[in-house]
Design a protein around this motif. Structure first.
Motif, short mmCIF file in Angstrom:
data_model
loop_
_atom_site.label_atom_id
_atom_site.label_comp_id
_atom_site.label_asym_id
_atom_site.label_seq_id
_atom_site.Cartn_x
_atom_site.Cartn_y
_atom_site.Cartn_z
N ILE A 1 -39.70 -21.19 32.33
CA ILE A 1 -40.21 -21.31 33.69
C ILE A 1 -41.72 -21.11 33.65
CG2 ILE A 1 -40.13 -20.39 36.03
CD1 ILE A 1 -37.26 -19.47 35.45
N THR A 2 -42.47 -22.12 34.07
CA THR A 2 -43.93 -22.01 34.10
C THR A 2 -44.35 -21.27 35.36
OG1 THR A 2 -44.17 -24.07 32.86
CG2 THR A 2 -46.10 -23.29 34.06
N THR A 3 -44.81 -20.05 35.20
CA THR A 3 -45.18 -19.18 36.32
C THR A 3 -46.07 -18.06 35.80
OG1 THR A 3 -44.29 -17.65 37.99
CG2 THR A 3 -43.06 -17.86 35.96
N ASN A 4 -46.83 -17.45 36.71
CA ASN A 4 -47.62 -16.28 36.31
C ASN A 4 -46.88 -14.98 36.59
OD1 ASN A 4 -47.76 -16.14 39.07
ND2 ASN A 4 -49.99 -16.22 39.22
N ASN A 5 -45.62 -15.09 37.03
CA ASN A 5 -44.78 -13.92 37.28
C ASN A 5 -44.13 -13.50 35.96
OD1 ASN A 5 -42.77 -12.08 37.99
ND2 ASN A 5 -42.39 -13.07 39.97
N GLN A 6 -44.45 -12.32 35.48
CA GLN A 6 -43.97 -11.86 34.18
C GLN A 6 -42.44 -11.72 34.11
OE1 GLN A 6 -45.94 -11.56 31.47
NE2 GLN A 6 -47.55 -12.35 32.81
N THR A 7 -41.79 -11.57 35.26
CA THR A 7 -40.33 -11.44 35.28
C THR A 7 -39.65 -12.64 34.63
OG1 THR A 7 -40.44 -10.12 37.31
CG2 THR A 7 -38.32 -11.14 36.79
N TRP A 8 -40.26 -13.83 34.80
CA TRP A 8 -39.61 -15.07 34.36
C TRP A 8 -40.20 -15.66 33.09
CZ3 TRP A 8 -35.35 -15.45 37.03
CH2 TRP A 8 -35.31 -14.94 38.32
N LYS A 9 -41.18 -15.03 32.51
CA LYS A 9 -41.90 -15.62 31.38
C LYS A 9 -40.99 -15.96 30.20
CE LYS A 9 -46.40 -15.79 32.41
NZ LYS A 9 -47.24 -16.99 32.25
N GLN A 10 -40.00 -15.12 29.92
CA GLN A 10 -39.14 -15.32 28.76
C GLN A 10 -37.71 -15.70 29.15
OE1 GLN A 10 -40.56 -15.36 25.78
NE2 GLN A 10 -42.47 -14.85 26.83
N PHE A 11 -37.53 -16.14 30.39
CA PHE A 11 -36.19 -16.53 30.84
C PHE A 11 -35.81 -17.84 30.15
CE2 PHE A 11 -32.84 -17.93 33.63
CZ PHE A 11 -32.24 -16.76 34.04
N ASP A 12 -34.74 -17.82 29.35
CA ASP A 12 -34.39 -18.91 28.44
C ASP A 12 -33.50 -19.96 29.12
OD1 ASP A 12 -33.92 -20.53 26.31
OD2 ASP A 12 -32.85 -19.05 25.10
N LEU A 13 -34.12 -21.04 29.60
CA LEU A 13 -33.36 -22.10 30.26
C LEU A 13 -32.52 -22.90 29.26
CD1 LEU A 13 -36.05 -23.38 32.78
CD2 LEU A 13 -34.27 -21.68 33.16
#
Length: 392
Positions: free
Chosen positions: A156-168
């Motif tokens: 997920i391309t975002t500046n929110n660190q919560t989602w930086k490594q969320f593996d789609l």
């Protein structure tokens, strides 16, 4: 049925037109698409045989002398999809048919800490449970509305660190049917176009603001600017150059005044520093403050909260008028947990009415969308439709 590429293209154009402007007659489809009446009749006849379309009857409202038009509409229960939304507060799931009619839904409460610890594994587990619960339905695809951009790198391309490594990629590999990802607000705009009965298929803006902010523009039936990752980031437009530092590094971004996360952040400061505030009678600890706590304090007349929200409304109103000057839209849809209280909505409209309108005569119609935690998941179904039925 084997189709040429051209036939497939014409089929998707016709089906898209019926979704966006139905009920609609064959002759009107021909006039609006430029496809010959004979081709429209042949393709819609095939779609009726497939039980994707049906004839509603004669157009009585626009009846003229002579042969009456026969209206076509989308037939329900032709196919079934699962839509999902990822957010920092919950993962939501809906089972829906091809018209956006929700059959089942489920929501699991999460937190940033839980997402960071369990990530895609948790989502896959919850989705698998939801699929099993609805195993009597044949699922054609899954659409996931995500809090950021999907640029086909399985993150997920975002500046929110919560989602930086969320593996789609893990989600795609875990299931046998197609899984699609797209920005949550773009999905909501798509759902607004496809699932709203008797639409005019006009250009419109869909402005969602909750923990973050995003603005999607539906232009000539398509989301505008999808290839540019900064398009739609209205939360990072500067409304007060001397304001607080935003996470993007600039000062005075709109989201620092009107997003849910920043309003809660400032309410916590009020809780700690204000001698007289209703917040202390509503919660015992600042970490318990939610947007609903803020709305309740507003209704109780808490002066600090009144000031906080009225400043948010001021900058939101300015931003909406700026959008009206730059974008050709007939309607602006607002979707936010902040705009769920009648008194708050009235104050918001009052602020808009007080803003100078220059020489404008026909501003876009402002529509507050009913807010609920399944809007994004239902929008994921619209993403499935676009990918499975409305694309070649």
């Amino acid at each position: 049925m084997n189709q040429t590429k051209k036939q497939a293209e014409l089929r998707t154009i016709i089906l898209d037109k019926i979704y966006a402007k139905g009920p609609i007659s064959r002759i009107d489809i021909s006039k609006e698409t430029g496809i010959t009446p004979a081709t429209v009749s042949a393709i819609t006849g095939s779609l009726i045989q497939e039980k994707l379309l049906y004839e509603l009857g004669e157009d009585e409202e626009h009846a003229k002398v002579g042969r009456k038009k026969i209206l076509l509409g989308i037939k329900k229960q032709h196919s079934y999809f699962i839509g999902c939304e990822l957010s920092e507060k919950y993962f939501s799931f809906v089972l829906s048919d091809n018209t956006g009619n929700v059959i089942d839904k489920e929501k699991a409460t999460v937190s940033s800490e839980k997402i960071l610890a369990e990530g895609a594994d948790l989502f896959c587990h919850l989705l698998e449970q939801f699929i099993f619960r609805n195993n009597s339905y044949t699922i054609q695809a899954v659409g996931v509305a995500i809090p950021g951009r999907y640029l086909h790198n399985d993150l997920i391309t975002t500046n929110n660190q919560t989602w930086k490594q969320f593996d789609l990629a893990k989600i795609k590999n875990e299931f046998s049917f197609p899984i699609y990802f797209s920005n949550n607000v773009n999905c909501m705009a798509l759902a607004k176009r496809l699932f709203s009965a008797y639409q005019l298929d006009e250009n419109f803006i869909y402005f969602h603001f909750a923990r973050g902010m995003h603005c999607s523009y539906m232009y000539n039936g398509k989301i505008y600017g999808k290839s540019n990752i900064v398009i739609g980031e209205i939360g990072h437009t500067v409304v007060c150059p001397d304001g607080e530092v935003c996470g993007c590094g600039r000062r005075g971004c709109l989201q620092t005044y009107a997003s849910e996360s920043w309003l809660i952040k400032k309410a916590k400061i009020i809780f700690e520093t204000a001698e007289l505030t209703h917040l202390k009678s509503l919660v015992t600890d600042k970490e318990e403050i939610t947007i609903q706590t803020i709305l309740t304090a507003y209704n109780l007349g808490d002066q600090a909260i009144l000031n906080l929200l009225h400043l948010a409304f001021k900058y939101l109103a300015q931003s909406l008028l700026n959008l009206s000057m730059m974008i050709d839209a007939k309607k602006i849809y607002l979707h936010s947990p902040i705009l769920t209280d009648d008194k708050v909505i009235a104050a918001f409209y009052q602020e808009i009415s007080q803003q100078p309108k220059l020489l404008f005569k026909d501003l876009p119609e402002l529509i507050i969308e009913p807010y609920n935690d399944f809007t994004g998941a239902t929008a994921g179904v619209a993403l499935c439709l676009q990918k499975e039925l409305l694309s070649v």
